[in-house]
Write an enzyme that holds these catalytic residues in place. Structure first.
Site, PDB file in Angstrom:
ATOM      1  N   TYR A  64     -13.797  17.496 -41.190  1.00  0.00           N
ATOM      2  CA  TYR A  64     -14.653  16.637 -42.015  1.00  0.00           C
ATOM      3  C   TYR A  64     -15.953  16.259 -41.295  1.00  0.00           C
ATOM      4  O   TYR A  64     -16.939  15.921 -41.934  1.00  0.00           O
ATOM      5  CB  TYR A  64     -13.914  15.351 -42.393  1.00  0.00           C
ATOM      6  CG  TYR A  64     -13.047  15.468 -43.619  1.00  0.00           C
ATOM      7  CD1 TYR A  64     -11.903  16.250 -43.611  1.00  0.00           C
ATOM      8  CD2 TYR A  64     -13.363  14.776 -44.780  1.00  0.00           C
ATOM      9  CE1 TYR A  64     -11.101  16.346 -44.727  1.00  0.00           C
ATOM     10  CE2 TYR A  64     -12.562  14.857 -45.900  1.00  0.00           C
ATOM     11  CZ  TYR A  64     -11.438  15.649 -45.873  1.00  0.00           C
ATOM     12  OH  TYR A  64     -10.655  15.731 -46.980  1.00  0.00           O
ATOM     13  N   LYS A  91      -0.478  23.028 -37.295  1.00  0.00           N
ATOM     14  CA  LYS A  91      -0.443  24.482 -37.476  1.00  0.00           C
ATOM     15  C   LYS A  91      -0.592  25.095 -36.088  1.00  0.00           C
ATOM     16  O   LYS A  91      -1.519  25.877 -35.814  1.00  0.00           O
ATOM     17  CB  LYS A  91      -1.587  24.893 -38.437  1.00  0.00           C
ATOM     18  CG  LYS A  91      -1.542  26.329 -38.919  1.00  0.00           C
ATOM     19  CD  LYS A  91      -0.437  26.631 -39.895  1.00  0.00           C
ATOM     20  CE  LYS A  91      -0.397  28.116 -40.201  1.00  0.00           C
ATOM     21  NZ  LYS A  91       0.854  28.531 -40.885  1.00  0.00           N
ATOM     22  N   ASP A 142       2.517  24.204 -43.492  1.00  0.00           N
ATOM     23  CA  ASP A 142       2.973  24.947 -44.679  1.00  0.00           C
ATOM     24  C   ASP A 142       4.436  24.628 -44.997  1.00  0.00           C
ATOM     25  O   ASP A 142       4.823  24.501 -46.161  1.00  0.00           O
ATOM     26  CB  ASP A 142       2.727  26.459 -44.520  1.00  0.00           C
ATOM     27  CG  ASP A 142       3.173  27.017 -43.180  1.00  0.00           C
ATOM     28  OD1 ASP A 142       3.534  26.224 -42.288  1.00  0.00           O
ATOM     29  OD2 ASP A 142       3.172  28.250 -43.018  1.00  0.00           O
ATOM     30  N   ASP A 160      -5.268  15.056 -46.052  1.00  0.00           N
ATOM     31  CA  ASP A 160      -5.900  14.956 -47.371  1.00  0.00           C
ATOM     32  C   ASP A 160      -5.059  15.695 -48.405  1.00  0.00           C
ATOM     33  O   ASP A 160      -4.750  15.171 -49.478  1.00  0.00           O
ATOM     34  CB  ASP A 160      -7.313  15.552 -47.313  1.00  0.00           C
ATOM     35  CG  ASP A 160      -7.989  15.531 -48.671  1.00  0.00           C
ATOM     36  OD1 ASP A 160      -7.946  14.475 -49.323  1.00  0.00           O
ATOM     37  OD2 ASP A 160      -8.524  16.568 -49.087  1.00  0.00           O
ATOM     38  N   ASP A 217      -2.055  13.939 -51.361  1.00  0.00           N
ATOM     39  CA  ASP A 217      -2.151  14.096 -52.824  1.00  0.00           C
ATOM     40  C   ASP A 217      -0.826  14.635 -53.367  1.00  0.00           C
ATOM     41  O   ASP A 217      -0.326  14.178 -54.397  1.00  0.00           O
ATOM     42  CB  ASP A 217      -3.286  15.058 -53.212  1.00  0.00           C
ATOM     43  CG  ASP A 217      -4.582  14.319 -53.544  1.00  0.00           C
ATOM     44  OD1 ASP A 217      -4.754  13.189 -53.052  1.00  0.00           O
ATOM     45  OD2 ASP A 217      -5.404  14.874 -54.295  1.00  0.00           O
TER      46      ASP A 217
HETATM   47  C1  IPM Z   1      -9.549  11.082 -50.199  1.00  0.00           C
HETATM   48  C2  IPM Z   1     -10.613  11.847 -50.937  1.00  0.00           C
HETATM   49  C3  IPM Z   1     -11.802  12.056 -50.001  1.00  0.00           C
HETATM   50  C4  IPM Z   1     -11.328  12.862 -48.830  1.00  0.00           C
HETATM   51  C5  IPM Z   1     -13.018  12.711 -50.660  1.00  0.00           C
HETATM   52  C6  IPM Z   1     -13.474  11.970 -51.901  1.00  0.00           C
HETATM   53  C7  IPM Z   1     -14.147  12.881 -49.676  1.00  0.00           C
HETATM   54  O1  IPM Z   1     -10.134  13.039 -51.440  1.00  0.00           O
HETATM   55  O2  IPM Z   1      -9.787   9.907 -49.844  1.00  0.00           O
HETATM   56  O3  IPM Z   1      -8.480  11.635 -49.953  1.00  0.00           O
HETATM   57  O4  IPM Z   1     -11.287  14.101 -48.884  1.00  0.00           O
HETATM   58  O5  IPM Z   1     -10.996  12.269 -47.805  1.00  0.00           O
HETATM   59 MN    MN Z   2      -8.025  13.375 -51.007  1.00  0.00          MN
END
Ligand code: IPM
Ligand code: MN
Length: 355
Positions: A142, A190, A222, A246, A250
């Protein structure tokens, strides 16, 4: 207690869900006798529109001078579909994390008894799931340099880079969290391919003897992506780098049955930040239909992590559970029952706290 809270509603549904969290926080303040004041700042697309900068200095000053930041969401489709845009809302979030020194993103996944049937996983897999990710938030790909394109624009590159120090401070948080939980730590990397991952693994191995009560497991990212679906109860505390975290958080956030429910905390410095995991959900913006519970639960994390007030945090979790049990919820989880508006859910929660 005196509490100075920075409010950053951001974009999309951010302002609507933050408004409900404020109702709940005020109700808690009234019930438990806290003096709470707010300062509001712009971040994301709305900040670009107003100032040209997704994280203006004025916003940073408000955040840096507060005890905690409550943040809604950022993002706007007009930028998503324009890869050439010079300024992007996301840059505001990344700069905010970096400038506030928020290097650890804590993202829990837990289940709600009345909602577990909505999980995409089978009941026996998901019932009782309770794990937490510690995602590194201010390093890795990042922020790594160099990044960009070659002169012809036909090749692009990003740099993934980690220092030992960055790994140690995140890993220690993970070890300490595990000590207060089921004492299992999973290092997600990884290491079979990436040099950064080998440094992660080596560093965690060096730290492990300092935490003899914590069992440490090392798993490739993975395999974790697979096992999170197959047997999520295998996990307690997971630590990982920025990009892996990240993606996996999710995935983890939908296990409980709705992405509208999972809160998060970003830690690392004096000022801590709290935000729902769901994004700005632009399709629902302004319609008073978005689920405010993840933001309300983020406010619960704020009382716990930023102020050490566990009873207040518990009182919020309790009313959230009550709203789920009684079906006083928004349309995304109404399940054929009556769907309430975002603002109605906020009013109901605040009234229950005071009632
Ligand atoms: C999160 C989001 C952010 C990230 C984006 C919006 C930059 O997806 O907070 O997980 O990738 O960190
Ligand atoms: Mn995210």
């Amino acid at each position: 207690m005196e509490m100075n809270i920075a409010l950053l509603p951001g974009d999309g549904i951010g302002p609507e869900v933050i408004a409900q969290a404020v109702k709940v926080v005020n109700a808690i303040g009234k019930k438990f006798g806290h003096n709470i004041s707010y300062k509001e700042g712009l971040v994301g697309a709305c900040a670009i529109d107003a100032t040209g900068d997704p994280y203006p200095d004025a916003t940073h000053e408000i955040c840096a001078g507060s005890d905690a930041v409550l943040f809604g969401a950022i993002g706007d489709p007009k930028y998503d579909n324009d890869p050439k845009a010079k300024v992007r809302p996301e840059q505001g979030l990344l700069r905010m994390r970096q400038k506030l020194g928020l290097f650890a993103n804590v993202r829990p996944t837990f289940t709600f008894p009345s909602l577990v049937h909505k999980s995409p996983l089978k009941l026996d897999r998901v019932d009782g799931v309770d794990f937490v990710f510690f995602r590194e938030l201010t390093g890795g790909v990042y922020f790594g340099e160099p990044r960009g394109r070659n002169e012809q624009g036909t090749k692009a590159f990003d740099t993934n880079v980690y220092s030992k120090e960055e790994i140690v401070r995140l890993a220690r948080m993970g070890f300490e969290a595990a000590q207060g939980r089921r004492k299992l730590l999973t290092c997600v990397d990884k290491a079979n391919v990436m040099a950064t991952s080998r440094l992660w693994r080596e560093t965690v191995q060096e730290l492990a003897p300092e935490y003899p009560d914590v069992k440490v497991e090392y798993e490739f990212v993975d395999a974790v992506a697979m096992r999170l679906i197959q047997w999520p109860k295998a996990y307690d505390v997971l630590i990982t780098e920025n990009l892996f975290g990240d993606i996996l958080t999710d995935e983890a956030s939908v296990i409980s049955g709705s992405m509208g429910l999972m809160p998060s905390a970003s830690l690392g410095s004096k000022v801590k930040l709290f935000e729902p995991i769901h994004g700005s959900y632009p399709q629902a913006a302004g319609k008073d239909i978005a689920n405010p519970l993840a933001t309300v639960l983020s406010a619960a994390m704020m009382f716990d992590y930023a102020f050490g007030l566990k009873a207040e945090a518990q009182a919020i979790s309790d009313v959230v559970n009550l709203s789920l049990a009684e079906g006083y919820v928004t349309e995304d989880i109404a399940d054929g029952g009556k769907a309430y508006k975002t603002s109605e859910v906020g009013d109901w929660l605040a009234a229950k706290i005071l009632g």
